[in-house]
Write an enzyme that holds these catalytic residues in place. Structure first.
Site, PDB file in Angstrom:
ATOM      1  CG  ASP A 108      -2.165   0.719   0.868  1.00  0.00           C
ATOM      2  OD1 ASP A 108      -2.198   1.935   0.384  1.00  0.00           O
ATOM      3  OD2 ASP A 108      -3.339  -0.175   0.880  1.00  0.00           O
TER       4      ASP A 108
ATOM      5  CB  VAL B 104      -7.744  -6.414   2.634  1.00  0.00           C
ATOM      6  CG1 VAL B 104      -8.650  -6.048   3.462  1.00  0.00           C
ATOM      7  CG2 VAL B 104      -8.295  -7.379   1.311  1.00  0.00           C
ATOM      8  CE  LYS B 105      -4.501  -0.235  -1.987  1.00  0.00           C
ATOM      9  NZ  LYS B 105      -5.387   0.185  -1.076  1.00  0.00           N
ATOM     10  NE  ARG B 106      -4.711  -9.443   3.764  1.00  0.00           N
ATOM     11  CZ  ARG B 106      -4.780  -8.239   4.719  1.00  0.00           C
ATOM     12  NH1 ARG B 106      -4.416  -7.164   4.129  1.00  0.00           N
ATOM     13  NH2 ARG B 106      -5.077  -8.490   5.964  1.00  0.00           N
TER      14      ARG B 106
END
Lengths: 297, 297
Positions: A108, B104-106
Site C-alpha cells: 500500500d 486489504v490489497k491482498r
C-alpha cells in the site's frame, strides 16, 4: 543488528538454508487437530488447535533451521482469534531463536504502507517479525516506508519479484525488458542502503524455484540480495532447480518448504510414522539435500 | 444477489457514488480519541477508541452514501485487538445498511488466495465484507480463487489497476503496451463471468483519480467494470479529474474520500466546528459535488 547479518549468522549456526513455512491449512492438519476443519466448532477453539499444532512444529524444528515463515492468510481465516494465534506462534518461534519471516505480501502507499510495516516489524517485541514479504505493484513509494522501518528496527523485507505459481508470467513477464527484470533492478537498488557487514542487504527478493533458467539471471541482477525461494518440494522444484539462486559457498538464499514438512504425514513415504516423526524425517531429508547442494555452489 | 446489482441499488437509493474510507490514522484522530496516539496506553484501549470513533462516523454517514471502505493496515497496527475492532466496525457498517469494501490489497496464490478470499468474503455473516481490493501482480491464479468466492457469495473484488500515488508509474507504466493496460484488459475479461442484471460486473478496478488522461482510456478498455476511484480530496484530485471514470448517467464508479471526511476537523475551513459537524459538512460538500459531476456525465 542488521537483518542480513542476523540471517547470515543463523544460517552459519544451523549449517543450512531451510525456512519452514507455517501455513496452517485446515484440510491438511493431522487428525489430532481435526477440530480445525470443523466449521461448526467455535472459531477460538480452531485457533487454539492451530496454535498448538504450530507450537509443536516449532519445538521439533527449533535449533535445526535458521527461520520460519508464517503465512498470514490461514490465520486471518480465523479472524481476530486467528491473529491472536499468529502473535503467539510468532512469539513461540522467537523464543525458540528462529528468525521469523512474516509472509504477508502487503502493499500500500504512504502512511498506510508505514502502518503495515509498523504492524509487523515494529509492534510489541515479543511477536515482532524479523522480516516480511511485500508486493511491489504500487511502486517505490509503497516500498520506501518498509525500508525506513527496516533501517530503524534492523528488520528485513523480501520483495515479490518472481513468484512460483504457474500463472506468474501473466504480468511478471510483461514487456521488454520483462517486468520481472525491471523489478529486480529496483530491488537491487533499494537494497544498497541496507547492506550488512556480511555484504548482503536486508532487502531480499522472492524468486520462485519453478523458473530455473531465470534464477541465474536474477542472481546476477541482484548480487547482494538475499533470496527467498519458494516452490521447493510440494510445488515441484528439486535441488538442481534451486542451486543457481545461491551465491558461492551456498550463501545468500533461503529455501522454503511448507506443506512438505508440516504435512509430511500425508506423504505415502511416511505413512508408517506419527505426524511428528514424519515432519522430522522430511526435515532431515531437506536439510541433507540443501547442505549437499550448498556445498556444490 | 450479485455484488454489482447490490452496488447499483445502493447508489440509486442514496443518489450518489461516494465511498467513505475508514482509515483510523492515530495521528489524525479527534482529541476525544487521543488515546489512539498514546503508545503507552494498552493496545485494547486504543482499539476500543478506534472502534468508538468509527462507529460514530458510521452513524453520521449511514443512509447518506452507498458504501464504506475500511483500510486494514490501521487495524492491523493494533494486532489482534485491532482485528477484533475491524470485525465490530464492519458489523456496524453492515447493520447500518452500508456496503463494505475491505481495502486489504491482498494477493497470493492457490489455496492461500482462497484463504484470504474466505477470510473476508465468506466469514461470519455479521462482519463479512461485500467486496475487497486485491493486487494482481501474481497473475490470474491469484485472482481466480477470489472470483470463485465472489460467485459463491455474491461478493465483489476491485483489482488494483492504476493506483493514485505519485510513484505508481514505476511498474504500472512499464512496457509497451503499458502494464496498466495489460492488467485492465485482463480485469475486463475476469469480469465477464460475473456480470449483473445491471450490465456491470462484480469484478471492479481501482483506478486512481490522479491520472486523468488515462481514466477515459481505462474506462473504454473496461466498459462493464465498476471503478473504485481513490485520490479525490486529500490526495489532490477534484471533480473534473474524476468525471471520465463514470459511465453515462454517472453510473459505474465509486469515488473514495478518507481523510477529507473522517478528519475534516483538521481542515481550516471547518475550524469552528466539532469533528462531527466538520465531517457532516465535508460529506455534504462531497455529495453535492459528485451529484453535479454525475449529472454532467
Amino acid at each position: 543488528m542488521n537483518y542480513a547479518d542476523r540471517l547470515e549468522a543463523a544460517v552459519q549456526r544451523t549449517g543450512n538454508a531451510c525456512v519452514i513455512g507455517l501455513d496452517p491449512h485446515p484440510a491438511l492438519m493431522p487428525e489430532e487437530f481435526a477440530v480445525c476443519r470443523d466449521a461448526s466448532a467455535p472459531r477460538a477453539k480452531r485457533a487454539q488447535a492451530t496454535e498448538r499444532f504450530l507450537v509443536e512444529v516449532i519445538g521439533r524444528i527449533a535449533g535445526r533451521v535458521p527461520a520460519v515463515k508464517p503465512q498470514s492468510a490461514f490465520f486471518e481465516l480465523l479472524g481476530a482469534d486467528g491473529v491472536a494465534a499468529w502473535e503467539r506462534v510468532v512469539a513461540a518461534a522467537r523464543a525458540a531463536k528462529l528468525l521469523v519471516i512474516g509472509d504477508v505480501k502487503r502493499g500500500d502507499i504512504a502512511s498506510t504502507a508505514r502502518a503495515y510495516a509498523d504492524a509487523f516489524l515494529a509492534c510489541e517485541e515479543d511477536f515482532r517479525c524479523d522480516a516480511v514479504t511485500i508486493n511491489p505493484y504500487l511502486g517505490a513509494d509503497s516500498v520506501e516506508p518498509f525500508l525506513e522501518v527496516c533501517a530503524e528496527q534492523g528488520a528485513g523485507v523480501y520483495v515479490l519479484v518472481r513468484t512460483s505459481n504457474p500463472g506468474s508470467g501473466l504480468f511478471q513477464e510483461h514487456g521488454e525488458p520483462r517486468l520481472v527484470d525491471r523489478v529486480a533492478t529496483e530491488v537491487a537498488r533499494w537494497g544498497e542502503g541496507l547492506l550488512g557487514a556480511c555484504g548482503l542487504s536486508s532487502v531480499g527478493a522472492v524468486v520462485g524455484a519453478t523458473h530455473t533458467a531465470e534464477l541465474a539471471q536474477l542472481r546476477e541482477r541482484m548480487p547482494h540480495t538475499p533470496f527467498l525461494i519458494p516452490g521447493y518440494g510440494a510445488q515441484g522444484a528439486g535441488v538442481d532447480e534451486i542451486k543457481p539462486g545461491f551465491l558461492a559457498g551456498g550463501r545468500g538464499a533461503l529455501v522454503n518448504s511448507s506443506r512438505g514438512i508440516l504435512y509430511a504425514h500425508k506423504n505415502p513415504a511416511h505413512a508408517d510414522k506419527s505426524w511428528q516423526d514424519a515432519t522430522t524425517a522430511a526435515l532431515d531429508a531437506m536439510i541433507a539435500e540443501l547442505r549437499a547442494a550448498a556445498e556444490g555452489c
